[in-house]
Design a protein around this motif. Structure first.
Motif, PDB file in Angstrom:
ATOM      1  N   TRP A 232       0.852  -1.201   0.001  1.00 43.13           N
ATOM      2  CA  TRP A 232      -0.012  -0.183  -0.115  1.00 43.13           C
ATOM      3  C   TRP A 232       0.880   1.084   0.050  1.00 43.13           C
ATOM      4  O   TRP A 232       1.969   1.346   0.479  1.00 43.13           O
ATOM      5  N   GLY A 233       0.354   2.329  -0.750  1.00 44.93           N
ATOM      6  CA  GLY A 233       1.413   3.537  -0.833  1.00 44.93           C
ATOM      7  C   GLY A 233       0.596   4.692  -1.088  1.00 44.93           C
ATOM      8  O   GLY A 233      -0.766   4.717  -1.788  1.00 44.93           O
ATOM      9  N   VAL A 234       1.049   5.909  -0.735  1.00 41.45           N
ATOM     10  CA  VAL A 234       0.714   7.219  -1.199  1.00 41.45           C
ATOM     11  C   VAL A 234       1.967   7.969  -1.344  1.00 41.45           C
ATOM     12  O   VAL A 234       2.918   7.688  -0.846  1.00 41.45           O
ATOM     13  N   SER A 235       1.820   8.974  -2.208  1.00 45.79           N
ATOM     14  CA  SER A 235       3.041   9.774  -2.605  1.00 45.79           C
ATOM     15  C   SER A 235       2.772  11.095  -2.704  1.00 45.79           C
ATOM     16  O   SER A 235       1.755  11.556  -2.327  1.00 45.79           O
ATOM     17  N   THR A 236       3.747  11.911  -3.264  1.00 43.94           N
ATOM     18  CA  THR A 236       4.021  13.452  -3.447  1.00 43.94           C
ATOM     19  C   THR A 236       2.571  13.682  -4.290  1.00 43.94           C
ATOM     20  O   THR A 236       2.085  14.701  -4.437  1.00 43.94           O
ATOM     21  N   ARG A 237       1.948  12.795  -5.033  1.00 45.54           N
ATOM     22  CA  ARG A 237       0.755  12.995  -5.805  1.00 45.54           C
ATOM     23  C   ARG A 237      -0.138  13.833  -4.654  1.00 45.54           C
ATOM     24  O   ARG A 237      -1.253  14.449  -5.521  1.00 45.54           O
ATOM     25  N   MET A 238      -0.382  13.188  -3.532  1.00 48.31           N
ATOM     26  CA  MET A 238      -1.105  13.819  -2.619  1.00 48.31           C
ATOM     27  C   MET A 238      -1.273  15.486  -2.643  1.00 48.31           C
ATOM     28  O   MET A 238      -2.287  16.050  -2.570  1.00 48.31           O
ATOM     29  N   ILE A 239       0.079  15.883  -2.969  1.00 49.92           N
ATOM     30  CA  ILE A 239      -0.062  17.477  -3.072  1.00 49.92           C
ATOM     31  C   ILE A 239      -0.579  18.009  -4.315  1.00 49.92           C
ATOM     32  O   ILE A 239      -1.360  18.981  -4.008  1.00 49.92           O
ATOM     33  N   GLY A 240      -0.521  17.262  -5.277  1.00 47.91           N
ATOM     34  CA  GLY A 240      -1.297  17.707  -6.433  1.00 47.91           C
ATOM     35  C   GLY A 240      -2.874  17.386  -6.231  1.00 47.91           C
ATOM     36  O   GLY A 240      -3.563  18.585  -6.618  1.00 47.91           O
ATOM     37  N   GLY A 241      -3.386  16.657  -5.317  1.00 43.73           N
ATOM     38  CA  GLY A 241      -4.731  16.640  -4.945  1.00 43.73           C
ATOM     39  C   GLY A 241      -5.102  17.387  -4.055  1.00 43.73           C
ATOM     40  O   GLY A 241      -6.506  18.208  -4.198  1.00 43.73           O
ATOM     41  N   VAL A 242      -4.191  17.934  -3.262  1.00 41.37           N
ATOM     42  CA  VAL A 242      -4.680  19.328  -2.195  1.00 41.37           C
ATOM     43  C   VAL A 242      -4.710  20.463  -3.058  1.00 41.37           C
ATOM     44  O   VAL A 242      -5.709  21.093  -2.680  1.00 41.37           O
ATOM     45  N   ILE A 243      -3.916  20.647  -4.062  1.00 41.54           N
ATOM     46  CA  ILE A 243      -3.931  22.042  -4.995  1.00 41.54           C
ATOM     47  C   ILE A 243      -5.347  22.129  -5.558  1.00 41.54           C
ATOM     48  O   ILE A 243      -5.946  22.975  -5.692  1.00 41.54           O
ATOM     49  N   MET A 244      -5.508  20.762  -6.275  1.00 38.67           N
ATOM     50  CA  MET A 244      -6.896  20.926  -7.240  1.00 38.67           C
ATOM     51  C   MET A 244      -8.061  20.653  -6.023  1.00 38.67           C
ATOM     52  O   MET A 244      -9.254  21.000  -6.960  1.00 38.67           O
ATOM     53  N   THR A 245      -7.697  20.311  -4.912  1.00 38.09           N
ATOM     54  CA  THR A 245      -9.233  20.345  -4.186  1.00 38.09           C
ATOM     55  C   THR A 245      -9.441  21.725  -3.468  1.00 38.09           C
ATOM     56  O   THR A 245     -10.543  22.162  -3.503  1.00 38.09           O
ATOM     57  N   HIS A 246      -8.352  22.141  -3.137  1.00 35.85           N
ATOM     58  CA  HIS A 246      -8.278  23.386  -2.275  1.00 35.85           C
ATOM     59  C   HIS A 246      -7.952  24.869  -2.920  1.00 35.85           C
ATOM     60  O   HIS A 246      -8.392  25.881  -2.294  1.00 35.85           O
ATOM     61  N   GLY A 247      -7.348  24.604  -3.972  1.00 36.56           N
ATOM     62  CA  GLY A 247      -6.942  25.986  -4.707  1.00 36.56           C
ATOM     63  C   GLY A 247      -8.044  26.862  -4.960  1.00 36.56           C
ATOM     64  O   GLY A 247      -9.159  26.324  -5.428  1.00 36.56           O
ATOM     65  N   ASP A 248      -7.641  28.135  -5.221  1.00 42.27           N
ATOM     66  CA  ASP A 248      -8.822  29.001  -5.729  1.00 42.27           C
ATOM     67  C   ASP A 248      -8.173  29.829  -6.779  1.00 42.27           C
ATOM     68  O   ASP A 248      -6.895  29.683  -6.999  1.00 42.27           O
ATOM     69  N   ASP A 249      -8.792  31.000  -7.208  1.00 42.49           N
ATOM     70  CA  ASP A 249      -8.252  31.842  -8.126  1.00 42.49           C
ATOM     71  C   ASP A 249      -7.177  32.893  -7.733  1.00 42.49           C
ATOM     72  O   ASP A 249      -6.461  33.606  -8.173  1.00 42.49           O
ATOM     73  N   ASP A 250      -6.943  32.634  -6.350  1.00 39.92           N
ATOM     74  CA  ASP A 250      -5.945  33.360  -5.674  1.00 39.92           C
ATOM     75  C   ASP A 250      -4.711  32.589  -5.181  1.00 39.92           C
ATOM     76  O   ASP A 250      -3.781  32.889  -4.593  1.00 39.92           O
ATOM     77  N   GLY A 251      -4.583  31.215  -5.630  1.00 38.69           N
ATOM     78  CA  GLY A 251      -3.653  30.569  -5.318  1.00 38.69           C
ATOM     79  C   GLY A 251      -3.999  29.171  -4.299  1.00 38.69           C
ATOM     80  O   GLY A 251      -5.325  28.719  -4.851  1.00 38.69           O
ATOM     81  N   LEU A 252      -3.007  28.787  -3.771  1.00 39.46           N
ATOM     82  CA  LEU A 252      -3.248  27.487  -2.962  1.00 39.46           C
ATOM     83  C   LEU A 252      -4.062  27.977  -1.504  1.00 39.46           C
ATOM     84  O   LEU A 252      -3.928  29.121  -1.247  1.00 39.46           O
TER      85      LEU A 252
END
Lengths: 520, 520
Positions: free
Chosen positions: B281-301
């Motif tokens: 089982w594994g998780v990776s730095t990909r999670m950070i991409g998920g955080v950006i695309m889940t919570h980011g808005d038009d003013d950034g992260l």
């Protein structure tokens, strides 16, 4: 409470080889019996097992906090470095090391015989080198990041694996792949870069002394031992119990050479373009080898409490009967009380070892792993509010028995933190005494040096002597003379004695102190 | 306190591209403006910069504690895997991926023209593969470590870099080298291995929800999406703001296949030899991409407080005059008071940003980095015991002004922890609402599916539907139909609704729920 021994008692040690009998075999046995690491089956690479890795995690935690406290930011840079980056370096760096792992293909393909081969169709245009260290690739990033004096100093660090192809490997000390941190910094001028170089050196010195309980000499390496391309290289040097030296950390002032190769430039306050002065500094899993050879004894490892994954292990003497429940409850209560305490500035790390198995066997497994304090608790201890305590650094009584001491639970709780701190400082004091006893200061001639190190079987320690700090060809002549004796110059201590007299190598006046030793 | 807006106000956002205008370009701009990472110049590899790496360190710290709490021990295994290990795997694993970095030489040599080439004299007898994942090399270790049922379960994990040669890379989401943790466990039987597989899945689910504030669906991947060689693969799937799915973690039950290939055997209580059942089982730095695309808005992260390297940044409005000293003292006092507090179960992480530069510029830099709370403190605030507070998740007032709120210092101190916790839960609630609004449940036919996803420019979200869980060729037919629509089956939720009706793909009776979506 120890009984005076009537006659010397033969102790049956936990390891099959003693340090005296065969230090190299002893080292391997400690690693294996403490279950720290093993050969992986992959050439030159080891598997770091939980106990070894747990020690590394502790080293990382403490060191990382000190790195961050110094204002350095962690980053992560690529594992692969294009070959052309090294060509640039090879051009201006004499002594450029070439033993590196080279990636040439990016795909496997069936060989038609049930095996796999690198796909000839997937050959890389430019081979990639697995990083042996990251000056070049971090330099390329710094050249993008630094524009103005306002961007300086730029202080970065990474925790990473690196690969240097090694012909003869030894676990923790020299493996093809190893783990380390590498700090890389860029500065406006020499003074600032030198201050950072020496800050890192001092951080390593104090870390080795305070955290690893490993006395070290911090000093400057001679010219011939500099990192290729560095203007000055500093190290911490530790003495192993066999008298040999271990370089346990290095810090380099790189001048402007790397900045020129990578194009790290800034606009100064007057608007002129300047090259940065850079530094790099690192310590690695090699430190664990140093801990083993500094503190290990004939019963295995002894881990300084500051880096022990478990500082205290509680062993309930389970009997598979009705009494076990009360015993375990007593032990769990003890565990909780200890875990709520603080020792050496952190929460106490305590394990209640409830695994099945004979208590004696488990005890010796923990002794070999070097847990600072072992508590054995039987049903009667639990009923009487007692504990039976073993300090790993005082394992044997004079009568040859294991040195358990009964103590009231509350009394133990009141003193456990102090006990751990006492073990930490005892290990340091013991190692310092051993080292200092093996530093010879009476040698003043090359013949004396040869004589001192004459016994091929035993390394008697280090020689501290004055020399004239020759350079160039004159230094090379000294290096060759020492090499014939299998000796190297370790370093010139930072605040070493200012000696007088005549240099045993050149006949010139002595200007500084050096340590000469055999080394790992 | 917000003024009711008389008419819609045009907000001047901090980024040049909005999510609506171009989601992919917006993603790159967040990473660049938040200074999280950048292209390294090395094909497919990125440099993770301090803000991005700081988020990864937070992810590691919290996840590592949960891994250890589950009784799993960290180890470290070799970066290099001999080619023959993969040949073994390729034999029994269909769909074995072959895009890997292959080391063929261990030395560089001058090419006579001032460059360097791999030394033909230093060609490896057996090429080494840079690990794409470590089942084979850890399996080899497990075969040495496991002898008896007493050695089971064997629970290991490593934090490491891995390399998979990717043709099209995107920072954090798909890079040739990435950082991850990989858990590998061996068990006596199927039940125990399945329990571990699902424990890891649940650990990932709760981590994503509670720590990343990222709602996910935990479920089983369809047969065609299994890890090659796995008996069952589970995933957590998150919905990005563009409606696409991101697989953010996987857990595999590997049956006995890998144990048979690697020879991981144990003697059971009756003395018979058995193969282990293994998991990974594994998780990776990909999670950070998920955080950006889940919570980011038009003013950034926008960083959830639980993983924010700094949760609160204090910006003194320095004026280079006599008042600065008192202002800084006030800010430092505030910093100390906040740093002594606890939020979300840990010490509050607070930074006093004393760097030179205009306060407004610095404010926007922190807005783009997504720091949860920004405090701007001017001389008058200091004199009056006030602070000016900006919640990153409530950046704008209705009148188009930045939503700073003045507050008495003591009042702020009394509520800061609750405020951080409120931001954490608000981000989660907001993301959950967005996701749920984009899950379509009315589609029951293939045509309906095609229609729903017809707009090539916009991904409308996911479709939740029932299907008959076809296998083999029947499943492959479904996969191809979906592929024509650029769709994939994400997973079957663990405790999903038990639907009725007719499978839109096969016409058979529906047996379970799946999510269909476009995916990263």
């Amino acid at each position: 409470m120890n009984q005076p021994a009537q006659k010397p008692v033969a102790i049956k040690h936990a390891l099959s080889v003693t340090r005296d009998a065969d230090f190299a075999a002893w080292y391997q046995e400690v690693i294996s019996e403490a279950d720290m690491a093993e050969e992986s089956g992959v050439r030159g690479c080891m598997v770091i097992k939980p106990w070894g890795y747990g020690i590394w995690e502790r080293i990382q935690q403490v060191m990382d906090a000190r790195i961050k406290d110094a204002g350095v930011s962690n980053c992560y840079f690529p594992l692969f470095i294009p070959l052309s980056y090294f060509a640039k370096e090879a051009e201006h760096v004499e002594g450029f090391a070439k033993e590196m792992a080279v990636v040439t293909h990016h795909r496997l393909v069936g060989d038609g015989k049930g095996g796999l081969v690198p796909d000839p169709e997937a050959k890389l245009e430019e081979p990639l080198v697995v990083r042996p260290t990251s000056e070049t690739v971090i330099g390329a990033a710094m050249s993008r990041w630094v524009q103005s004096w306002r961007d300086l100093p730029l202080l970065t660090n990474q925790w990473a694996n690196v690969v240097r192809w090694e012909m003869r490997t030894r676990m923790f000390l020299r493996t093809s792949e190893f783990l380390w941190q590498e700090g890389h910094t860029a500065h406006a001028d020499r003074a600032d870069a030198m201050a950072e170089t020496l800050r890192a050196l001092e951080m390593y010195r104090s870390f080795a002394e305070d955290v690893l309980a490993m006395p070290v000499i911090a000093g400057e390496k001679p010219e011939n031992e500099r990192f290729p391309g560095a203007v000055a290289t500093y190290s911490i040097e530790a003495m192993m119990q066999d008298g040999k030296a271990l370089q346990a950390g290095t810090s380099h002032y790189l001048g402007t050479g790397f900045a020129e190769a990578a194009g790290i430039r800034y606009q100064d306050k007057e608007g002129a373009q300047q090259h940065c002065h850079t530094t790099s500094w690192g310590v690695s899993t090699r430190m664990i080898g140093g801990v083993i050879m500094t503190h290990g004894d004939d019963d295995g490892l002894r881990v300084p409490p500051a880096i022990a994954p478990h500082q205290i292990v509680i062993l309930p003497m389970l009997r598979d009967d009705d009494g076990d429940e009360a015993l375990l409850a007593y032990c769990e209560d003890l565990r909780r009380a200890l875990a709520a305490q603080t020792a050496l500035g952190e929460r106490t790390r305590v394990l209640l070892d409830k695994r099945p198995g004979k208590a004696t066997q488990k005890r010796w497994a923990w002794v070999k792993k070097g847990v600072p304090l072992i508590l054995e608790i039987g049903g009667r201890d639990a009923a009487g509010g007692q504990v039976s305590v073993l300090r790993r650094d005082r394992l044997w009584r004079e009568d040859g028995k294991v040195n358990f001491a009964g103590q009231a639970r509350d009394e133990f709780l009141a003193t456990a933190s102090a006990e751990l701190e006492s073990i930490q400082s005892s290990l340091h004091a013991e190692a310092t005494t051993k080292r200092d006893a093996q530093i010879e200061r009476g040698v003043t001639t090359l013949e004396g040096l040869a004589e001192f190190f004459a016994d091929a079987k035993r390394y008697p320690g280090w020689v501290e002597l004055g020399w004239s700090r020759p350079t160039g060809a004159a230094l090379e002549a000294v290096v060759q003379k020492l090499k014939a004796l299998k000796l190297t110059i370790r370093n010139t201590p930072m605040n070493g004695p200012a000696p007088a007299g005549t240099c045993p190598f050149t006949g010139d006046a002595v200007v500084e102190t050096i340590y000469v030793a055999r080394a790992y």
